[in-house]
Design a protein around this motif. Structure first.
Motif, PDB file in Angstrom:
ATOM      1  N   ASP A   1       6.980  26.109  21.170  1.00 26.18           N
ATOM      2  CA  ASP A   1       5.523  26.072  21.100  1.00 26.18           C
ATOM      3  C   ASP A   1       5.028  24.736  20.541  1.00 26.18           C
ATOM      4  N   PRO A   2       4.270  23.963  21.325  1.00 28.46           N
ATOM      5  CA  PRO A   2       3.724  22.703  20.822  1.00 28.46           C
ATOM      6  C   PRO A   2       2.385  22.862  20.085  1.00 28.46           C
ATOM      7  N   MET A   3       1.833  24.080  20.060  1.00 29.16           N
ATOM      8  CA  MET A   3       0.480  24.279  19.524  1.00 29.16           C
ATOM      9  C   MET A   3       0.308  23.851  18.069  1.00 29.16           C
ATOM     10  N   PRO A   4       1.280  24.046  17.170  1.00 29.87           N
ATOM     11  CA  PRO A   4       1.062  23.557  15.799  1.00 29.87           C
ATOM     12  C   PRO A   4       0.797  22.050  15.757  1.00 29.87           C
ATOM     13  N   HIS A   5       1.411  21.325  16.668  1.00 28.34           N
ATOM     14  CA  HIS A   5       1.239  19.879  16.714  1.00 28.34           C
ATOM     15  C   HIS A   5      -0.099  19.498  17.346  1.00 28.34           C
ATOM     16  N   ILE A   6      -0.481  20.226  18.373  1.00 27.00           N
ATOM     17  CA  ILE A   6      -1.780  19.997  19.006  1.00 27.00           C
ATOM     18  C   ILE A   6      -2.898  20.288  18.014  1.00 27.00           C
ATOM     19  N   LYS A   7      -2.789  21.405  17.294  1.00 31.04           N
ATOM     20  CA  LYS A   7      -3.810  21.758  16.304  1.00 31.04           C
ATOM     21  C   LYS A   7      -3.875  20.723  15.187  1.00 31.04           C
ATOM     22  N   ALA A   8      -2.715  20.210  14.772  1.00 36.13           N
ATOM     23  CA  ALA A   8      -2.692  19.176  13.734  1.00 36.13           C
ATOM     24  C   ALA A   8      -3.396  17.911  14.219  1.00 36.13           C
ATOM     25  N   LEU A   9      -3.177  17.548  15.474  1.00 32.74           N
ATOM     26  CA  LEU A   9      -3.862  16.377  16.033  1.00 32.74           C
ATOM     27  C   LEU A   9      -5.372  16.592  16.085  1.00 32.74           C
TER      28      LEU A   9
ATOM     29  N   GLY B   1       0.842  -1.192   0.000  1.00 34.74           N
ATOM     30  CA  GLY B   1       0.000   0.000   0.000  1.00 34.74           C
ATOM     31  C   GLY B   1       0.873   1.236   0.000  1.00 34.74           C
ATOM     32  N   VAL B   2       0.298   2.318   0.423  1.00 34.36           N
ATOM     33  CA  VAL B   2       1.058   3.561   0.511  1.00 34.36           C
ATOM     34  C   VAL B   2       1.200   3.934   1.982  1.00 34.36           C
ATOM     35  N   GLY B   3       2.332   4.450   2.330  1.00 35.93           N
ATOM     36  CA  GLY B   3       2.540   4.887   3.705  1.00 35.93           C
ATOM     37  C   GLY B   3       1.698   6.114   4.011  1.00 35.93           C
ATOM     38  N   ARG B   4       1.285   6.219   5.207  1.00 32.28           N
ATOM     39  CA  ARG B   4       0.494   7.362   5.664  1.00 32.28           C
ATOM     40  C   ARG B   4       1.174   7.963   6.891  1.00 32.28           C
ATOM     41  N   CYS B   5       0.833   9.193   7.165  1.00 37.39           N
ATOM     42  CA  CYS B   5       1.326   9.818   8.391  1.00 37.39           C
ATOM     43  C   CYS B   5       0.569   9.240   9.579  1.00 37.39           C
ATOM     44  N   TRP B   6       1.264   9.116  10.669  1.00 36.36           N
ATOM     45  CA  TRP B   6       0.690   8.565  11.896  1.00 36.36           C
ATOM     46  C   TRP B   6       0.536   9.697  12.914  1.00 36.36           C
ATOM     47  N   PRO B   7      -0.704  10.037  13.290  1.00 37.27           N
ATOM     48  CA  PRO B   7      -0.909  11.141  14.231  1.00 37.27           C
ATOM     49  C   PRO B   7      -0.128  10.996  15.530  1.00 37.27           C
ATOM     50  N   ILE B   8       0.107   9.783  15.981  1.00 39.40           N
ATOM     51  CA  ILE B   8       0.869   9.616  17.222  1.00 39.40           C
ATOM     52  C   ILE B   8       2.267  10.231  17.109  1.00 39.40           C
ATOM     53  N   LEU B   9       2.837  10.215  15.911  1.00 39.75           N
ATOM     54  CA  LEU B   9       4.164  10.802  15.723  1.00 39.75           C
ATOM     55  C   LEU B   9       4.107  12.325  15.789  1.00 39.75           C
ATOM     56  N   THR B  10       2.981  12.905  15.371  1.00 42.39           N
ATOM     57  CA  THR B  10       2.790  14.348  15.525  1.00 42.39           C
ATOM     58  C   THR B  10       2.720  14.692  17.009  1.00 42.39           C
ATOM     59  N   GLY B  11       2.023  13.857  17.779  1.00 45.13           N
ATOM     60  CA  GLY B  11       1.959  14.065  19.228  1.00 45.13           C
ATOM     61  C   GLY B  11       3.326  13.941  19.878  1.00 45.13           C
ATOM     62  N   GLU B  12       4.097  12.974  19.439  1.00 46.37           N
ATOM     63  CA  GLU B  12       5.459  12.811  19.979  1.00 46.37           C
ATOM     64  C   GLU B  12       6.300  14.053  19.719  1.00 46.37           C
ATOM     65  N   ARG B  13       6.174  14.607  18.505  1.00 52.31           N
ATOM     66  CA  ARG B  13       6.949  15.811  18.204  1.00 52.31           C
ATOM     67  C   ARG B  13       6.484  16.977  19.054  1.00 52.31           C
ATOM     68  N   GLY B  14       5.182  17.059  19.295  1.00 51.88           N
ATOM     69  CA  GLY B  14       4.668  18.106  20.170  1.00 51.88           C
ATOM     70  C   GLY B  14       5.261  18.016  21.568  1.00 51.88           C
ATOM     71  N   HIS B  15       5.381  16.795  22.092  1.00 52.70           N
ATOM     72  CA  HIS B  15       6.020  16.602  23.403  1.00 52.70           C
ATOM     73  C   HIS B  15       7.477  17.060  23.362  1.00 52.70           C
ATOM     74  N   TYR B  16       8.164  16.715  22.289  1.00 53.02           N
ATOM     75  CA  TYR B  16       9.568  17.123  22.153  1.00 53.02           C
ATOM     76  C   TYR B  16       9.678  18.651  22.118  1.00 53.02           C
ATOM     77  N   GLU B  17       8.835  19.292  21.327  1.00 50.11           N
ATOM     78  CA  GLU B  17       8.897  20.753  21.219  1.00 50.11           C
ATOM     79  C   GLU B  17       8.635  21.413  22.570  1.00 50.11           C
ATOM     80  N   LEU B  18       7.670  20.896  23.310  1.00 54.64           N
ATOM     81  CA  LEU B  18       7.382  21.427  24.644  1.00 54.64           C
ATOM     82  C   LEU B  18       8.587  21.261  25.563  1.00 54.64           C
TER      83      LEU B  18
END
Length: 81
Positions: free
Chosen positions: A65-73, A43-60
């Motif tokens: 600012d983690p808000m771009p990641h929170i808004k994306a989630l 198939g085709v790979g897709r983005c995994w929202p959990i990885l967006t959350g992980e990056r938000g934790h890292y940014e915090l």
């Protein structure tokens, strides 16, 4: 760590309409077909929202600012992109 993040962002990050997203790895073939048909071993790979959350934790933790990641989630569809 910073060099690794730069490579990750260059290789597997995607800028989606709802915000940043990350695939599991480059050439990820897990997921449904491009036209939405079910996964059948390829198939085709897709983005995994959990990885967006992980990056938000890292940014915090890095004092940024983690808000771009929170808004994306919050805006993520029920199916991963």
């Amino acid at each position: 760590m910073l060099d690794t993040i730069a490579v990750i962002d260059r290789v597997i990050k995607r800028d989606l309409p709802q915000g940043p997203g990350w695939r599991r790895y480059n050439h990820d073939g897990y997921g449904q077909k491009k036209d939405g048909r079910a996964f059948d071993g390829a198939g085709v790979g897709r983005c995994w929202p959990i990885l967006t959350g992980e990056r938000g934790h890292y940014e915090l933790a890095a004092g940024r600012d983690p808000m771009p990641h929170i808004k994306a989630l919050e805006a993520s569809p029920t199916k991963a992109e």
